[in-house]
Design a protein around this motif. Structure first.
Motif, PDB file in Angstrom:
ATOM      1  N   GLU A  28      78.074  69.995  -5.344  1.00 23.47           N
ATOM      2  CA  GLU A  28      77.166  70.917  -4.664  1.00 23.47           C
ATOM      3  C   GLU A  28      76.120  71.414  -5.659  1.00 23.47           C
ATOM      4  O   GLU A  28      76.472  71.867  -6.755  1.00 23.47           O
ATOM      5  CB  GLU A  28      77.994  72.091  -4.082  1.00 23.47           C
ATOM      6  CG  GLU A  28      77.207  73.328  -3.698  1.00 23.47           C
ATOM      7  CD  GLU A  28      76.119  73.073  -2.649  1.00 23.47           C
ATOM      8  OE1 GLU A  28      76.418  72.459  -1.622  1.00 23.47           O
ATOM      9  OE2 GLU A  28      74.964  73.485  -2.892  1.00 23.47           O
ATOM     10  N   SER A 171      69.502  74.003   1.400  1.00 22.84           N
ATOM     11  CA  SER A 171      69.085  72.951   2.353  1.00 22.84           C
ATOM     12  C   SER A 171      67.570  72.803   2.255  1.00 22.84           C
ATOM     13  O   SER A 171      66.838  73.355   3.070  1.00 22.84           O
ATOM     14  CB  SER A 171      69.465  73.342   3.778  1.00 22.84           C
ATOM     15  OG  SER A 171      70.730  73.914   3.789  1.00 22.84           O
ATOM     16  N   GLU A 368      73.564  67.953   9.401  1.00 20.69           N
ATOM     17  CA  GLU A 368      72.181  68.139   9.844  1.00 20.69           C
ATOM     18  C   GLU A 368      71.201  67.153   9.210  1.00 20.69           C
ATOM     19  O   GLU A 368      70.053  67.075   9.638  1.00 20.69           O
ATOM     20  CB  GLU A 368      71.762  69.586   9.532  1.00 20.69           C
ATOM     21  CG  GLU A 368      70.935  70.201  10.634  1.00 20.69           C
ATOM     22  CD  GLU A 368      70.544  71.634  10.318  1.00 20.69           C
ATOM     23  OE1 GLU A 368      71.439  72.501  10.319  1.00 20.69           O
ATOM     24  OE2 GLU A 368      69.355  71.878  10.078  1.00 20.69           O
ATOM     25  N   LEU A 381      76.870  73.979  14.600  1.00 21.14           N
ATOM     26  CA  LEU A 381      78.046  73.843  13.723  1.00 21.14           C
ATOM     27  C   LEU A 381      79.018  72.806  14.284  1.00 21.14           C
ATOM     28  O   LEU A 381      79.569  72.001  13.539  1.00 21.14           O
ATOM     29  CB  LEU A 381      78.746  75.193  13.536  1.00 21.14           C
ATOM     30  CG  LEU A 381      78.053  76.129  12.537  1.00 21.14           C
ATOM     31  CD1 LEU A 381      78.693  77.509  12.527  1.00 21.14           C
ATOM     32  CD2 LEU A 381      78.091  75.541  11.121  1.00 21.14           C
TER      33      LEU A 381
END
Ligand SMILES: Cc1cc2nc3c(=O)[nH]c(=O)nc-3n(C[C@H](O)[C@H](O)[C@H](O)COP(=O)(O)OP(=O)(O)OC[C@H]3O[C@@H](n4cnc5c(N)ncnc54)[C@H](O)[C@@H]3O)c2cc1C
Length: 400
Positions: A28, A171, A368, A381
């Motif tokens: 991440e 994002s 997404e 979600l």
């Protein structure tokens, strides 16, 4: 096994892979995982929806058929069972939306989830940014603290890097050139589930500012009306029906002006509306009359005046028409970074039935960053969870 991106799609893929007996490492870029997941919790943490399977799949528009299968594999009930298994009870609200019970904050769910991932042996590496592919099997990763780059060669990879709104959560859509480098086309990003801009007059902005519109319906041009509550703002209008209409607004704006038509009394049959308007006496001011006869208080009279400056002189027939379809000329959508979700991304034609990139076998895509959109109400979600579970299944099938 490498999972890149610690949002809900990536973390669920990691969990399912680890439950399948694989060693999983999550990478991440941010200092913590699940930032957008936590942001989603600010406005009422809407995990999914209790709507029936058929209309539920229809929420994914052009990708309805694909999502029907994905939602069968990891359904809203599965999502509730998953949360319950983490000690987070959920309930169905009056609108059908599924929420964690009030005692559980979004951070509680994330904490319990990360605890479970730890028990399963999932290794979470934060401040590790994926920088692109390297040769046939490699992934380039940069340590965001030291700046050092390394290359991994995992047996399989899940990319779950999110869309391109709320960049501060991580994002940021910066992954697009990395996919284009291996000839994977990416459909241009566009805001989805966002407010619409209306060029209000200065008078309107000062008099109304922010004001709710309750029990109304909205439609775009001649499209079907959507019920709900909206909020007038300095920049235009926002709220659930506006968000749900962003695909239609985007299409209309691509070819010319778009107009939202607001019905201030969607429950009242047109004959009843007209009959009530015919009772008006000339001595009553329009705002007083609208309040008494129809229960329409502020900001409706100001809105009517904004749309039709001569409204005070309208005969009942013209007033009835206006109240049922107040035109709000939309000049654009709010910027992508403010949007709740992102349209565009990797087209489904670029992945196989397991969500594996055709250009790069062994690399799967979830969440997404795929090109789908759905309205608010738990469909976002749920879509991320279902694609995450399905990508993990694809890897487990491949490796078995
Ligand atoms: C204000 C707001 C409210 C919302 N409310 C709801 C709601 O109530 N219900 C609902 O269903 N949905 C809601 N959503 C939408 C939902 O939060 C998203 O759809 C969901 O978080 C997307 O999940 P994802 O895993 O695909 O991507 P993300 O959650 O965006 O996660 C992607 C992760 O990948 C990381 N990443 C990106 N690039 C790299 C890289 N190069 N290397 C390593 N890591 C990288 C990012 O830092 C990020 O952590 C809301 C969104 C917003 C903004």
């Amino acid at each position: 096994m490498a999972v890149i991106g610690g949002g809900p799609a990536g973390l669920l893929a990691a969990q399912r892979l680890a439950e399948g007996g694989l060693k999983v490492r999550v990478y991440e870029a941010q200092a913590t995982v699940g930032r957008k997941f936590l942001v989603a919790g600010h406005g009422g943490f809407n995990l999914s929806n209790a709507e029936d399977a058929e209309p539920f799949a229809g929420r994914y528009g052009a990708e309805e058929t694909r999502f029907r299968a994905l939602l069968t594999y990891f359904s809203p009930d599965d999502l509730r069972a998953w949360a319950a298994d983490l000690g987070i009870a959920t309930f169905v609200g009056t609108s059908g939306r599924i929420f964690p019970v009030a005692a559980h904050k979004p951070a509680d769910l994330l904490r319990a989830w990360l605890g479970r991932l730890r028990e399963l042996g999932v290794e979470i590496n934060t401040r590790r940014r994926w920088m692109g592919f390297d040769g046939a099997n490699g992934l380039r990763l940069r340590d965001e603290t030291s700046g050092q780059e390394t290359t991994l060669e995992p047996a399989a990879t899940v990319l779950a890097l999110g869309g391109a709104s709320w960049a501060k959560t991580g994002s940021d859509g910066a992954w697009v050139p990395l996919l284009r480098e291996i000839d994977v086309p990416v459909a241009p990003f566009a805001p989805a589930n966002c407010g619409a801009e209306v060029a209000w007059s200065e008078f309107f902005k000062q008099k109304v500012g922010r004001a709710p519109l309750k029990n109304i319906s909205l439609r775009v041009n001649d499209g079907p009306p959507l019920r709900g509550e909206a909020m007038l703002t300095e920049y235009g209008i926002e709220g659930t029906p506006v968000y749900a209409l962003t695909p239609q607004l985007r299409t209309a704006l691509a070819t010319g002006p778009a107009t939202l038509f607001l019905n201030t009394k969607p429950d009242l049959p047109p004959e009843t509306l007209l009959a009530r308007l015919r009772q008006r006496r000339n001595s009553a001011s329009l705002p007083d009359f609208l309040r008494k006869a129809l229960g329409l208080g502020a900001p409706v009279p100001t809105l009517l005046r904004e749309a039709a400056p001569a409204v005070a002189t309208y005969p009942p027939e013209a007033l009835a028409e206006l109240l049922a379809a107040v035109p709000l000329p939309v000049s654009g959508l709010r910027p992508l970074d403010e949007a709740i979700s992102t349209a565009g991304g990797i087209p489904f034609s670029e992945v196989d039935e397991h969500l594996q990139l055709r250009q790069r076998p062994g690399t799967y895509v979830a969440g997404e960053m795929l090109d789908w959109e759905a309205p608010t109400g738990g469909y976002l979600l749920q879509g991320c969870f279902s694609t995450g579970a399905w990508a993990a299944r694809g890897i487990l099938v491949r490796l078995s």
